[in-house]
Design a protein around this motif. Sequence first.
Motif, short mmCIF file in Angstrom:
data_model
loop_
_atom_site.label_atom_id
_atom_site.label_comp_id
_atom_site.label_asym_id
_atom_site.label_seq_id
_atom_site.Cartn_x
_atom_site.Cartn_y
_atom_site.Cartn_z
N ALA A 156 0.84 -1.21 0.00
CA ALA A 156 0.00 0.00 0.00
C ALA A 156 0.87 1.25 0.00
N SER A 157 1.64 1.40 -1.05
CA SER A 157 2.48 2.60 -1.13
C SER A 157 2.28 3.26 -2.48
N LEU A 158 3.33 3.85 -3.01
CA LEU A 158 3.19 4.62 -4.25
C LEU A 158 2.59 3.81 -5.40
N ALA A 159 3.20 2.66 -5.71
CA ALA A 159 2.72 1.88 -6.85
C ALA A 159 1.31 1.36 -6.57
N GLY A 160 1.08 0.89 -5.35
CA GLY A 160 -0.23 0.34 -5.01
C GLY A 160 -1.34 1.36 -5.17
N GLY A 167 -1.51 -3.66 3.18
CA GLY A 167 -0.19 -3.04 3.41
C GLY A 167 0.29 -3.33 4.82
N ASP A 168 1.56 -3.68 4.96
CA ASP A 168 2.03 -4.03 6.31
C ASP A 168 2.35 -2.81 7.16
N GLU A 169 2.52 -1.63 6.53
CA GLU A 169 2.73 -0.44 7.34
C GLU A 169 1.37 0.07 7.80
N PRO A 170 1.34 0.67 9.02
CA PRO A 170 0.04 1.14 9.53
C PRO A 170 -0.43 2.42 8.85
N ASP A 213 4.77 9.37 0.64
CA ASP A 213 5.83 9.57 -0.33
C ASP A 213 7.19 9.43 0.36
N ARG A 214 8.10 8.68 -0.28
CA ARG A 214 9.39 8.45 0.37
C ARG A 214 10.48 9.48 0.03
N PRO A 215 10.54 10.01 -1.20
CA PRO A 215 11.66 10.93 -1.51
C PRO A 215 11.86 12.06 -0.48
N SER A 242 14.38 11.64 2.96
CA SER A 242 15.82 11.89 3.09
C SER A 242 16.17 13.33 2.75
N LYS A 243 15.15 14.15 2.50
CA LYS A 243 15.40 15.54 2.12
C LYS A 243 14.68 16.47 3.11
N GLN A 244 13.50 16.92 2.76
CA GLN A 244 12.79 17.90 3.60
C GLN A 244 12.58 17.42 5.04
N ALA A 265 0.53 -7.73 7.17
CA ALA A 265 1.38 -8.20 6.07
C ALA A 265 0.72 -9.36 5.35
N ALA A 266 0.96 -9.46 4.07
CA ALA A 266 0.62 -10.69 3.35
C ALA A 266 1.72 -11.70 3.67
N THR A 267 1.31 -12.92 3.97
CA THR A 267 2.32 -13.91 4.39
C THR A 267 2.47 -15.05 3.39
N LEU A 303 17.11 4.06 6.57
CA LEU A 303 16.08 5.04 6.19
C LEU A 303 15.29 4.52 4.99
N ARG A 304 14.10 4.02 5.30
CA ARG A 304 13.21 3.59 4.22
C ARG A 304 11.78 4.06 4.49
N THR A 305 11.37 3.97 5.77
CA THR A 305 9.97 4.26 6.09
C THR A 305 9.85 5.61 6.79
N GLY A 326 6.49 -1.48 -9.70
CA GLY A 326 7.27 -0.70 -8.73
C GLY A 326 8.63 -1.31 -8.44
N ASP A 327 9.17 -0.95 -7.29
CA ASP A 327 10.54 -1.34 -6.94
C ASP A 327 10.75 -2.85 -6.91
N VAL A 328 9.68 -3.62 -6.68
CA VAL A 328 9.83 -5.06 -6.53
C VAL A 328 9.91 -5.77 -7.89
N HIS A 380 13.02 3.68 -8.74
CA HIS A 380 12.76 5.07 -9.12
C HIS A 380 11.28 5.40 -8.96
N TRP A 381 11.04 6.52 -8.39
CA TRP A 381 9.68 7.01 -8.15
C TRP A 381 8.85 6.99 -9.42
N GLY A 382 9.38 7.58 -10.48
CA GLY A 382 8.63 7.70 -11.73
C GLY A 382 8.31 6.34 -12.33
N PHE A 425 15.45 9.42 -12.93
CA PHE A 425 15.26 9.77 -11.52
C PHE A 425 15.97 11.07 -11.20
N TRP A 426 15.68 11.56 -10.00
CA TRP A 426 16.31 12.81 -9.57
C TRP A 426 16.82 12.64 -8.14
N SER A 427 17.67 13.54 -7.76
CA SER A 427 18.13 13.57 -6.38
C SER A 427 18.50 15.00 -6.04
C1 LIG Z 1 14.61 7.88 1.51
C2 LIG Z 1 14.22 7.65 0.08
C3 LIG Z 1 14.44 8.66 -0.87
C4 LIG Z 1 14.09 8.45 -2.22
N1 LIG Z 1 14.31 9.45 -3.10
C5 LIG Z 1 14.02 9.26 -4.41
C6 LIG Z 1 14.25 10.28 -5.37
O1 LIG Z 1 14.75 11.35 -5.05
N2 LIG Z 1 13.94 10.02 -6.67
C7 LIG Z 1 13.41 8.83 -7.08
O2 LIG Z 1 13.16 8.65 -8.28
N3 LIG Z 1 13.15 7.86 -6.18
C8 LIG Z 1 13.44 8.03 -4.88
N4 LIG Z 1 13.19 7.03 -3.94
C9 LIG Z 1 12.62 5.76 -4.43
C10 LIG Z 1 11.09 5.76 -4.44
O3 LIG Z 1 10.60 6.20 -3.21
C11 LIG Z 1 10.61 4.36 -4.73
O4 LIG Z 1 10.98 4.07 -6.05
C12 LIG Z 1 9.11 4.17 -4.56
O5 LIG Z 1 8.74 4.37 -3.23
C13 LIG Z 1 8.69 2.78 -5.00
O6 LIG Z 1 7.34 2.57 -4.71
P1 LIG Z 1 6.73 1.12 -4.53
O7 LIG Z 1 5.28 1.34 -4.26
O8 LIG Z 1 7.14 0.27 -5.64
O9 LIG Z 1 7.47 0.49 -3.26
P2 LIG Z 1 7.51 0.97 -1.76
O10 LIG Z 1 7.36 2.43 -1.65
O11 LIG Z 1 8.72 0.33 -1.17
O12 LIG Z 1 6.22 0.33 -1.12
C14 LIG Z 1 6.05 -1.03 -0.85
C15 LIG Z 1 5.07 -1.20 0.29
O13 LIG Z 1 4.73 -2.55 0.44
C16 LIG Z 1 4.80 -2.90 1.81
N5 LIG Z 1 4.99 -4.34 1.94
C17 LIG Z 1 6.13 -5.04 1.78
N6 LIG Z 1 5.92 -6.35 1.99
C18 LIG Z 1 4.62 -6.49 2.26
C19 LIG Z 1 3.78 -7.60 2.55
N7 LIG Z 1 4.25 -8.84 2.58
N8 LIG Z 1 2.48 -7.38 2.80
C20 LIG Z 1 1.98 -6.13 2.75
N9 LIG Z 1 2.71 -5.05 2.48
C21 LIG Z 1 4.01 -5.24 2.24
C22 LIG Z 1 5.96 -2.08 2.30
O14 LIG Z 1 5.97 -1.96 3.69
C23 LIG Z 1 5.69 -0.75 1.61
O15 LIG Z 1 4.78 0.02 2.32
C24 LIG Z 1 13.52 7.22 -2.60
C25 LIG Z 1 13.29 6.21 -1.63
C26 LIG Z 1 13.65 6.41 -0.33
C27 LIG Z 1 13.43 5.32 0.68
#
Ligand SMILES: Cc1cc2nc3c(=O)[nH]c(=O)nc-3n(C[C@H](O)[C@H](O)[C@H](O)COP(=O)(O)OP(=O)(O)OC[C@H]3O[C@@H](n4cnc5c(N)ncnc54)[C@H](O)[C@@H]3O)c2cc1C
Lengths: 413, 464
Positions: free
Chosen positions: B21-25, B45-48, B53-55, B58-60, B88-90, B137-139, B294-296, B313-315, B344-346
């Motif tokens: 339940a994050s950006l891609a979801g 989503g396993d986070e409460p 947004d994660r970017p 590590s910045k603002q 969490a999904a198990t 630093l992830r969450t 997404g990232d996975v 990458h966020w985009g 991506f950007w930083s």
């Molecule tokens: C500190 C930081 C700075 C960043 N800065 C940039 C930037 O400047 N530019 C850029 O392009 N990208 C940046 N990124 C990367 C960007 O945030 C990620 O690419 C983006 O968050 C990916 O989204 P996602 O939904 O694929 O994965 P995630 O955001 O990782 O979300 C996955 C979610 O699934 C949950 N989850 C995992 N396992 C389970 C399970 N078994 N059951 C239920 N839920 C589960 C996780 O807890 C999480 O909430 C940054 C990331 C971080 C951490």
Amino acid sequence: MTSVALLRQITDYANRADPYPLYAELRKTPVVRDEDGPYLVSTYWEIHHLLHDPRVSSDIRNLNPEAAAMTPAQGEDPNLPPTFLKLDPPEHDRLRRLTMRPFGPPHTPRRVYEMRGELGEIVSGLIDGFQGKQQIDLVDDFSYPFPVSVICRLLGIPREDEPRFHAWADTLAASIDPVRGSAEDQEAQLQTVRQARADLAAYLAGLIEERSRSPRDDMLSAMATGHGPDGQMSPVEMVSTAALLLIAGHETTVNLITNGMLTLLRNPDVLQRLRDDPDLAVPLVEELLRFEPPVQLLPQKTTLADIDIAGTTIPKGASLWLVLASGNRDPQRFLDPDRFIPDRPDNQHLGFSSGVHNCFGAPLARLEAQFALTELVRRLDNPRLVQDPPPYRQNAVLRGPRHLGITFDGLKP
Amino acid sequence: MSVDGSLDRLRREGHIVIVGASLAGLRAAETLRDEGFTGALTIVGDEPHEPYDRPPLSKQVLLGRVPADHTTLPRRREVDAQWRLGVAATGLDMAAKRVHLADGAAVEYDRLLITTGVRARPWPHELEADLDGVFVLRTSDDAAGLHHRLSAGPRRVLVIGAGFTGSEIASACRERGLDVTVAERGSAPLVGALGGVVGEVAATLQREAGVDLRCGIMVTGLEGDSAGRLRRAHLSDGSSVEVEVAVVCLGATRNTEWLASSGLGAGPRGIACDAGCRAFDVRGIVTDDVFVAGDVARSPHPLFGYQFLSLEHWGNAVEQAETAAHNMISSSTDRRPHVWTPSFWSAQFGMNIKSVGVPPMADEIIVTQGSLAERRFTAVYGYQGRVIAAVTFDQAKWLEFYQQQIERAAPFPPEFTTVDRRPEGMHPVPAGFPDPSLPSHGPTVTLSGHSPSDRRISFTPLSA
Ligand SMILES: Cc1cc2nc3c(=O)[nH]c(=O)nc-3n(C[C@H](O)[C@H](O)[C@H](O)COP(=O)(O)OP(=O)(O)OC[C@H]3O[C@@H](n4cnc5c(N)ncnc54)[C@H](O)[C@@H]3O)c2cc1C
């Protein structure tokens, strides 16, 4: 139709009131040229790409000799350096950054925002001046004085000098018009332009000098006293930059506001919507910038290398005219482009250009137009056009009505 | 499918489950509704927290400009979903089309979308990782904790790993006036992602900002006091640094363990999928009803030799989610490939860094605009005579042009003249990426030409 015919038609005054059918014709050939004229680019994506293409230069010194001979002299002051509008990076970037420091983020993020109160006051004052009249000329009574006052306050120009500025700005903006009359006319006009430029420069130099000794909270003072990683502008750079801000920040907004009111009066349903919901002003001004952009085309670009685009090779050193207003009505990019849709989604128009030269004053221009239009429709009771189309100014580049007669039944407080 | 009406039924009254339940979801859920899916939607989503947004973390957030719990993602529209947050999904039973949850419940699906992302790779020595003062630093919780600790004014912060996250954290520390040491195994910061030439610029930026940057060095151990508080870090050159806070920035691990026995081709490098976001099973056969984004995800990219790219990458997360969502409820002929050009950007040390394409694939680099010495430049990366990537430092407005060059497989080195081209930028030089056979925590992009299967892929975890 040959391109020269098209070119002549664009500059032909007869088409000023409605150049859009002509642009539609132009878009049939996205990149077009005649034997020795400039290359005209009229479609959205091609213009967009060229604005982001590092092989496209804004410095006319890069024109090849034949193209340069075709480009009308504009009475440049040989004693002043070119403004960042006519420079390429890195010089462009340095001057623009230096100018941005006292104007916008990151160093002065609130300058424009904090002008809100003042903008409101100026607008109210001007509209209060309509009291007792049944008819106004929006251009002379409102659209002109408003941005002049704003730019003067921003720069820090004393109010009593505003009328002189008005005259200089008028003369200099007319010089951007690519159309020329007879040789004598041209020479006479050049003479006037040079004089205006010299007078303005002398005036600004004096003021900057004064501000560097006793700075205040205005942009001229900040430019004269500020220091950053890029150092400081030279005194002549300050003069030419201040002159640029005055002209560019003025002649464009006049047309944005006038075209805006004209468009609203032609679309009474939209006018009523804005009256009911002032928040509509934000997307509405964007649509206006798409639909009736104050800068219709950019005639000052040239190529540093051969560029292949839309099946044409534009050779190195060619003169390039980017017809922004045509790109804004390109059906390949915008749905129903000839309709004015005040809350149009996905409205990435070219009204402020794009890329490194995108409009420096855009945040201020937006705010000015939003304030002006919202207040005009709120306070004018039953406004009506006197004449449609209104008389336009000669200028094909900075296009807008010379007068806009509006009658109304009364003024709301 | 649409022939027998089952696709229509799916769109009308099917059940779609999104795990992650994050950006891609979130973006996938919005796209499903946008495209007319009216059935039931469950988001696990396993986070409460609500999707955030994660970017900015590590910045603002580290600068104290935005509180950690204020980065909630804006909603583009109502998604009308059942949210199962903090669970969490198990497990996944593909045959029964069922997802098992940590609270013992199970949800059945017609279509499943997996967006479980990655998590920060922890410090490998568990006891040391547990010391008070050691962070990842992830969450948003990580960010809140780290921000809190930085606000207390530690005497020195150690950042382990100078990839993007590590460098951004170091930048934030300096901006807050904190002393910071950065330890990087490679020859320069960002070297894995952008190569040695650009890495040197990053190194200069860090040193000028007052960072105690140590490259070619590993942290060998973290030492605590009797109360379990971090006190000291030992380095591979025999030296040590007194620190109260250490942030471990050694890259990320894919969240795929929950799929271990599912039969899906999911492993430590992510979940492989086709260009249409359909997951592969362990046999290398594409599934019909399980999608990833997404990232996975790891998906083949035609522009880059069909290699499987996994991008953090966020985009990418946004666009892949939109494509996956579209494909989930479309017939095969209406499906779209995910052919996003990586970008991506930083933001760090006052610099806006942007990248397009896949820099680590490159062998050569050339500065086409600006200058490295001025730290304002555009560098173009070449691979076997074509443009493969471009990176800008404070020159982002030109990037679109170079993206087109990449997409058109334009020749490298570029021969044309541009504005702001300097004599010193005229010749291509080696891009300076580390030997790919050595394990590195740096790159945000990993490339592999292999077919996915979690059993066959060998993964070398970082030994610090
Ligand atoms: C500190 C930081 C700075 C960043 N800065 C940039 C930037 O400047 N530019 C850029 O392009 N990208 C940046 N990124 C990367 C960007 O945030 C990620 O690419 C983006 O968050 C990916 O989204 P996602 O939904 O694929 O994965 P995630 O955001 O990782 O979300 C996955 C979610 O699934 C949950 N989850 C995992 N396992 C389970 C399970 N078994 N059951 C239920 N839920 C589960 C996780 O807890 C999480 O909430 C940054 C990331 C971080 C951490």
